[in-house]
Write a protein that holds these residues in place. Structure first.
Motif, PDB file in Angstrom:
ATOM      1  N   UNK A  50      -5.115   0.764  -3.346  1.00 24.91           N
ATOM      2  CA  UNK A  50      -3.950   0.460  -2.663  1.00 24.91           C
ATOM      3  C   UNK A  50      -3.167   1.871  -2.694  1.00 24.91           C
ATOM      4  N   UNK A  51      -3.856   2.850  -3.364  1.00 21.64           N
ATOM      5  CA  UNK A  51      -3.045   4.320  -3.234  1.00 21.64           C
ATOM      6  C   UNK A  51      -4.045   5.013  -2.726  1.00 21.64           C
ATOM      7  N   UNK A  52      -3.535   6.137  -1.840  1.00 24.55           N
ATOM      8  CA  UNK A  52      -4.209   7.472  -1.395  1.00 24.55           C
ATOM      9  C   UNK A  52      -3.422   8.410  -1.150  1.00 24.55           C
ATOM     10  N   UNK A  53      -3.921   9.628  -1.143  1.00 26.74           N
ATOM     11  CA  UNK A  53      -3.349  11.005  -1.031  1.00 26.74           C
ATOM     12  C   UNK A  53      -3.779  11.422   0.420  1.00 26.74           C
ATOM     13  N   UNK A  90       1.016  -1.214  -0.002  1.00 25.65           N
ATOM     14  CA  UNK A  90       0.014   0.024  -0.009  1.00 25.65           C
ATOM     15  C   UNK A  90       0.853   1.404   0.151  1.00 25.65           C
ATOM     16  N   UNK A  91       0.422   2.279  -0.753  1.00 30.08           N
ATOM     17  CA  UNK A  91       1.062   3.561  -0.806  1.00 30.08           C
ATOM     18  C   UNK A  91       0.144   4.552  -0.495  1.00 30.08           C
ATOM     19  N   UNK A  92       0.730   5.516   0.366  1.00 30.30           N
ATOM     20  CA  UNK A  92       0.126   6.618   1.052  1.00 30.30           C
ATOM     21  C   UNK A  92       1.201   7.745   0.767  1.00 30.30           C
ATOM     22  N   UNK A  93       0.696   8.847  -0.229  1.00 31.79           N
ATOM     23  CA  UNK A  93       1.424  10.061  -0.451  1.00 31.79           C
ATOM     24  C   UNK A  93       0.980  11.069   0.470  1.00 31.79           C
TER      25      UNK A  93
END
Length: 880
Positions: free
Chosen positions: A852-855, A832-835
């Motif tokens: 799986x990606x959120x800001x 998972x990726x959190x920017x």
């Protein structure tokens, strides 16, 4: 362990040859291509040394030694090369085991005249060594091996032993055929009848008894004689001395004395036998001879020196006169050129500042107008054409600043080979099909520290100039290579001696005369027809390279073409990765912005653009007026100030005082020419945010949101820091580290999702305070945290540490957060990726497209952080 060698056993083979021919893949060290830089460097140092040295590397203690050590190894060479210490020297392994344990523990040791018993050259032998052991550290700081310097003294000790035996025989055979023969007791006292001494000095037995003999010695020599004699008696060594003695005639004479101890077979010292030899005339003759020889030698030396100087003067006088005149003329020309270019540079800097302000007014109003005429296609086309003209004007101003060496460079570590290859299509389109392009790349090219945008413009300018010089037909050669400029070259060309990456552009065009070469780097000077060129291309290249710490050299002959060489400063750092630019929609805000700008029209344009973006705007005409607004107590969120303004109070000082009053104030500078207030060495000061004029509405919007978000997150971090331990500078710059959750976890120090933890998070944030605060939040939430302050450290962690989620800033130095996320998902596709960013839009990320990606927008709190990570982790737990 055996080592595979591509050679026949030969004791004469050199260590360097063994290094090249050894099959290292058959050894614990592995292939040479995988060796660490520290191991490669120390191996080269060992092989180049003239002193016997052996490196014992790694846990298996693999031996690599030089030619000097091969003599120590004897018949064990060359088989010992690449072998392990216990295998090569089993007879002294107990000694070496203790030494290596100390060395790998980081301790240096040394031993003098150390006896050993070795098996070499077919038999055991006793040897004597001086040994010096030094731990060698790898790039990680850990000890990778131990270096031993060996000096053998076996033959010297054998000679000493033989000399001692010879001296023992010689002591009993002293020839004393002279009237000054005398004896002393074993304790060193004169006693009994001494006819020789009495005849020499006239002393009676009562007078010379014990140390009475010293009264016959000159007072200036007596104390030294007694001290030297007592030392010889104490050490039972031969006494050799000279002193003056008063003889029976009353005259002082110079005597050479020699006395030897007589020792019985059982080692008992029985007596001393000595003799005084009159050397008065001999010493006088020697002194006179030395004096005359010295005078003669000095006279000869002076004469030879004078003759040599006269000969050299006659031979080189004319040449040196010509050379001196040429050097002076060259120095004066260089000084005049430098002064002229410096003067023009100052002028162009000022012009560029005013020009950029004008362009900002035009650009800003055109962009605002574009909104007003939305839907009128004809009017929109005209405004966009005008904006294109503004862009060309901005490029012209940028070229002026480049020549004046007054632009704010953003240098990066660049691999020029890859850079030039990446420009291949652009260059071919720019110069046309009629020009043949050849690129020549040298091997092992270094990286260089340079502004990529500026070097791209420089290469494009040089290529276009070359095309024009060839009338579109000919051959263009781009050459890259490593170069070293020595002290002599540097002194003659006003450049710092050292290592550079050389980029050369050569053409087969018309060439240039010396008169044109003399002026070719001056701004607005051009040999092209009217309207075909501005004359700023080469001046921009010259100014940019000089500002970057490099050097430009031009060689040209009429009808033979031109070669321009750029010497770019070498960098030993790893190449920086290009940061992806956000191209998503822009957004404004509701914060209060204080605009500080002395130009009324520029100020009005900036105010209107910010108001259009939704901000509440205050304005000030100079730094002092702005400080008055700050001190009035009016709430302000953002200070947006020009760098160059009139008045005693400068913009950087305004920013400092404003932040003292308002600690959470975000600061953004803008300018068309920064002088030296926030730019030093051609580079922006650390931590400074700059928006160069002219800027677009989109650029202004993105930059404002970026500085506001970062300042807000810093405020959260500072508040959390007041409740806990402070962040040390070392912690702020530390590489990737692992920390267990503060509560609820059972795997302290283990970077895996164990029982009692929510999982492992890789946190990447270059601001130390924000990173510390976010890590504390994550640990309080029950996560295991792996921290990294740089993309390079994060890349290492990605390859080596298991983790469940990546939390990363987007704007990282060297590599963007989106590129880092791509690297992470290549290694672990489901991560998972959190920017975590101040931008509400991240390039390449469409909200909702990938669960799986959120800001996570800055500033964020613990609940926001927990929810964002939960979103990207929950989707991983859904059954397929």
């Amino acid at each position: 362990m055996s080592v595979a060698l591509d050679l026949q056993p030969d004791a004469a083979v050199t260590a360097r040859a063994l290094l090249e021919r050894t099959d290292w893949s058959a050894t614990p060290l592995g292939p040479r291509a995988t060796w660490s830089p520290a191991l490669s460097i120390v191996v080269d140092t060992v092989l180049d040394s003239q002193i016997p040295k052996v490196l014992m590397w790694g846990p298996d203690h693999v031996m690599i030694y030089n030619d000097g050590y091969s003599e120590i190894a004897g018949s064990k060479h060359p088989a010992a090369f690449g072998g392990t210490v216990p295998t090569v020297w089993p007879e002294i392994w107990d000694w070496n085991r203790r030494i290596l344990e100390a060395g790998f523990g980081g301790r240096s040791e040394s031993y003098r005249d150390q006896p050993m018993r070795l098996f070499r050259n077919g038999s055991f032998c006793d040897v004597v060594f001086d040994l010096f052991y030094t731990p060698i550290r790898d790039v990680s700081g850990a000890v990778g091996g131990v270096l031993c310097t060996v000096i053998e003294h076996t033959e010297r000790e054998a000679v000493r032993h033989d000399l001692r035996r010879s001296n023992d025989r010689f002591r009993a055979a002293v020839a004393a055929i002279h009237s000054t023969l005398w004896t002393n007791s074993a304790e060193g006292r004169m006693s009994g009848e001494q006819p020789g001494w009495s005849a020499l000095t006239g002393q009676t037995e009562a007078e010379y008894e014990g140390f009475g003999w010293a009264s016959a010695v000159h007072p200036d020599d007596a104390d030294a004689s007694i001290a030297a004699w007592n030392e010889a008696v104490a050490t039972r060594s031969t006494f050799v001395f000279e002193h003056r003695v008063r003889v029976t005639s009353g005259e002082w004479r110079q005597f050479a004395i020699r006395a030897v101890p007589i020792i019985d077979e059982d080692g008992t010292l029985r007596e001393w036998v000595g003799v005084h030899t009159d050397v008065t005339e001999e010493r006088l003759a020697q002194e006179q001879l030395r004096e005359h020889a010295g005078i003669l030698e000095r006279q000869i030396r002076h004469r030879e020196r004078a003759e040599e100087q006269l000969r050299q003067l006659n031979e080189t006088l004319e040449q040196r006169v010509v050379q001196a005149v040429e050097e002076r003329q060259a120095a004066e020309a260089a000084l005049n050129r430098a002064q002229r270019l410096e003067t023009v540079g100052k002028l162009t800097g000022g012009v560029a500042h005013d020009f950029n302000n004008l362009l900002q007014v035009v650009s800003g109003n055109l962009q605002l107008l574009l909104k007003d005429i939305a839907g009128n296609e004809r009017a929109e086309t005209r405004v966009r054409n005008a904006l294109a003209g503004v862009s060309r004007g901005a490029k012209l101003a940028s070229q002026l600043l480049a020549f004046g060496r007054r632009q704010a460079l953003e240098p990066k570590v660049v691999n020029v080979t890859r850079f030039v290859r990446g420009m291949d299509d652009m260059l071919r389109r720019a110069i046309g099909e009629g020009v043949e392009v050849e690129t020549v790349f040298g091997g092992g090219l270094w990286n260089t520290f340079i502004d990529p945008t500026q070097i791209e413009n420089a290469l494009l300018n040089l290529a276009i100039n070359a095309r024009d010089a060839m009338d579109g037909q000919g051959k263009l050669t781009i050459e890259l290579g490593n170069a070293h400029l020595d002290d002599d070259y540097a002194r003659r060309h006003e450049v710092t001696a050292g290592q550079y990456v050389m980029l050369a552009v050569s053409d087969t065009g018309s060439g240039m005369s010396p008169e044109i070469i003399e002026r070719v780097f001056e701004p607005f000077f051009t040999t092209k027809a009217e309207g075909k060129g501005s004359g700023l291309g080469l001046s921009m290249v010259y100014g940019f390279v000089k500002q970057s710490g490099g050097h430009v050299n031009i060689y040209s002959e009429v009808g033979q073409g031109t070669t321009i060489r750029l010497y770019l400063p070498r960098s030993t750092e790893r190449e920086d990765q290009e940061i992806e630019v956000d191209t998503g929609p822009v957004s404004g805000g509701t914060e209060t912005v204080l605009v500080v700008e002395d130009d009324e029209e520029v100020r009005a344009t900036a105010v209107e653009m910010l108001t259009d973006l939704g901000y509440r705007v205050l304005k000030a005409v100079d730094a002092q007026s702005a400080l008055n607004v700050v001190e009035s107590g009016i709430p302000i969120d953002i200070l947006f100030t020009d760098v160059v303004m009139p008045g005693k109070l400068k913009s950087p000082e305004l920013a400092r005082k404003a932040k003292e009053r308002l600690p959470n104030l975000a600061v953004l500078f803008t300018s068309g020419y920064t002088e030296n207030s926030i730019v030093h060495g051609g580079r922006l000061d650390a931590g400074v945010q700059l928006l160069s004029k002219p800027y677009t509405r989109e650029a202004l919007a993105r930059k404002i949101r970026h500085v506001v978000a970062n300042q807000a997150q810093l405020a959260v971090a500072r508040k959390a820091t007041l409740k806990g331990p402070s962040l040390s500078p070392a912690a702020a710059e530390a590489p990737a580290t692992v920390a267990a959750p503060k509560s609820g976890g059972t795997g302290a120090g283990s970077p895996t999702a164990e029982a009692g933890t929510k999982g492992t998070v890789l946190l990447v944030e270059d601001d130390g305070l924000i990173r510390m605060n976010t890590a504390d939040m994550l640990k309080d939430l029950g996560y295991v945290v792996v921290e990294a302050g740089r993309a390079e450290d994060a890349l290492t962690a990605i390859q080596t540490v298991p983790f469940d989620a990546l939390v990363t800033d987007v704007n990282l130095p060297g590599m963007s957060g989106t590129e880092l996320a791509d690297e992470a998902r290549e290694v672990k596709p489901g991560v998972g990726v959190v920017f975590a960013t101040g931008d509400r839009h991240v390039a390449g990320v469409v909200p909702g497209e990938d669960a799986r990606v959120t800001i996570l927008s800055k500033p964020y709190g613990m609940e926001d952080l927990d929810a964002a990570i939960a979103r990207v982790l929950d989707c991983q737990r859904v059954p397929a």
